[in-house]
Design a protein around this motif. Structure first.
Motif, short mmCIF file in Angstrom:
data_model
loop_
_atom_site.label_atom_id
_atom_site.label_comp_id
_atom_site.label_asym_id
_atom_site.label_seq_id
_atom_site.Cartn_x
_atom_site.Cartn_y
_atom_site.Cartn_z
N UNK A 53 0.83 -1.21 0.00
CA UNK A 53 0.00 0.00 0.00
C UNK A 53 0.86 1.26 0.00
N UNK A 54 1.99 1.19 0.67
CA UNK A 54 2.86 2.35 0.82
C UNK A 54 4.13 2.26 -0.03
N UNK A 55 4.23 1.20 -0.81
CA UNK A 55 5.36 1.01 -1.73
C UNK A 55 4.80 0.38 -3.00
N UNK A 56 4.17 1.21 -3.83
CA UNK A 56 3.33 0.72 -4.91
C UNK A 56 4.07 0.44 -6.22
N UNK A 57 5.38 0.67 -6.28
CA UNK A 57 6.10 0.43 -7.53
C UNK A 57 5.93 -1.03 -7.96
N UNK A 58 5.76 -1.25 -9.25
CA UNK A 58 5.50 -2.62 -9.73
C UNK A 58 6.65 -3.55 -9.39
N UNK A 59 7.85 -3.00 -9.26
CA UNK A 59 9.01 -3.84 -8.91
C UNK A 59 8.87 -4.40 -7.50
N UNK A 60 8.23 -3.67 -6.60
CA UNK A 60 8.07 -4.16 -5.23
C UNK A 60 7.11 -5.35 -5.19
N UNK A 62 6.66 -7.48 -7.41
CA UNK A 62 7.27 -8.63 -8.06
C UNK A 62 8.40 -9.25 -7.23
N UNK A 63 9.07 -8.44 -6.40
CA UNK A 63 10.28 -8.97 -5.75
C UNK A 63 10.18 -9.12 -4.23
N UNK A 64 9.20 -8.50 -3.59
CA UNK A 64 9.06 -8.58 -2.14
C UNK A 64 7.94 -9.55 -1.78
N UNK A 65 8.19 -10.39 -0.77
CA UNK A 65 7.17 -11.33 -0.32
C UNK A 65 7.06 -11.29 1.20
N UNK A 66 5.94 -11.83 1.70
CA UNK A 66 5.75 -11.99 3.13
C UNK A 66 6.31 -13.34 3.56
N UNK A 67 6.88 -13.38 4.75
CA UNK A 67 7.54 -14.61 5.20
C UNK A 67 7.48 -14.69 6.72
N UNK A 223 9.19 -9.47 5.93
CA UNK A 223 9.32 -9.08 4.52
C UNK A 223 10.69 -9.52 4.06
N UNK A 224 10.75 -10.02 2.82
CA UNK A 224 12.07 -10.41 2.30
C UNK A 224 12.00 -10.47 0.77
#
Length: 224
Positions: A53-60, A62-67, A223-224
Motif C-alpha cells: 500500500x505504501x510502496x506501490x512500484x511494480x518492482x516491489x 514482483x520482488x518482495x514477499x511476506x515470510x 518481509x524479504x
C-alpha cells in the motif's frame, strides 16, 4: 477478544482482501481472533500485509514477499522485551491505518461491539490507548498523535458524530468523511475539515510506516 485479523498469502495480490482487521469474526474469513494478552505481537502480521500500500512500484510487488522465516528470533526477542517499543509503534500505526476496519456498532445479535484498537477515549480508555501510554514518543509519533487530535476535534463538530460511539479512522472515513457529486460532476465533501485532517493523517502514516516499521519487518524476515 479485541478483534479478528485476516493475514493471508505470501504475495501482495489483492492486499486489502488478504490483510484486514475486523471487530467481529468474518464467515470464511481465514483469520483468527486477537486476544488482549497477545494481540500486540500478532499485529506484526497486519503491518507486514500493508507494505504494498505504501510502496506501490511494480518492482516491489514482483520482488518482495511476506515470510515467517525469522519467527524464532522474533519470538525470542518479544519474550525478552527487546521489541516492546517497536510493538507499540506497530500498534500506533494500526490505530491510524485505513485497512483497520474496526468499528463500534450494535450487532444483529443485539450485542454492543466497541472498537478497542483505536485512540478515541471519549467513552473511556481503549485497549490500544492504555498500551500506547507506554510508548516513548519521538517527534514522529507526536506528529501522528497531534494530527489524530486535530481529526477528532473536527469529527466532533459534525452533524454525523455520535458521542456514544468510539471511533477509529475507518469508521470516520465511512460515516463522516462523506461526499456527493454536484451538478457538474465535481466531488463535494460534506465535512471539509474532517476530509482535510484525514488526508494529512494518511500522509503522516505512510512516512511513519516506511521509516519506523518497515526496517524491522525486514530485519526479522516478515518481509524479504
Amino acid at each position: 477478544m479485541v478483534g479478528y485479523l485476516v493475514a493471508m498469502t505470501a504475495g501482495f495480490d489483492n492486499p486489502d482482501l488478504n490483510t484486514k482487521l475486523l471487530r467481529a469474526e468474518a464467515y470464511n474469513g481465514h483469520g483468527f481472533c486477537l486476544r488482549k494478552q497477545t494481540y500486540l505481537e500478532k499485529l506484526t502480521m497486519f503491518c507486514t500485509g500493508r507494505y504494498i500500500t505504501y510502496n506501490r512500484e511494480w518492482t516491489e510487488r514482483a520482488r518482495i514477499m511476506k515470510s515467517g522465516d525469522g519467527a524464532d528470533r522474533f519470538n525470542a526477542d518479544v519474550a525478552s522485551g527487546k521489541l516492546d517499543q517497536w510493538l507499540r509503534k506497530c500498534l500506533l500505526f494500526t490505530c491510524v491505518e485505513m485497512q483497520n476496519h474496526m468499528r463500534t456498532f450494535t450487532g444483529s445479535d443485539g450485542r454492543f461491539y466497541r472498537n478497542e484498537l483505536c485512540m478515541d477515549t471519549t467513552n473511556g480508555p481503549t485497549v490500544a490507548s492504555e498500551d500506547l501510554k507506554k510508548l516513548i514518543c519521538s517527534p514522529a509519533e507526536q506528529r501522528i498523535l497531534d494530527q489524530w487530535k486535530t481529526l477528532m476535534d473536527a469529527v466532533r463538530q459534525t452533524d454525523e458524530y455520535d458521542p456514544r460511539l468510539t471511533y477509529g479512522v475507518y469508521q470516520i472515513f465511512a460515516e463522516i468523511d462523506t461526499s456527493y457529486k454536484d451538478d457538474e460532476g465535481n466531488t463535494v465533501w460534506n465535512n471539509v475539515e474532517v476530509h482535510s485532517a484525514l488526508q494529512t493523517l494518511k500522509a503522516l502514516v505512510k512516512e511513519y510506516y516506511n521509516a519506523e516499521i518497515v526496517p524491522t519487518l525486514f530485519e526479522y524476515e516478515f518481509l524479504k
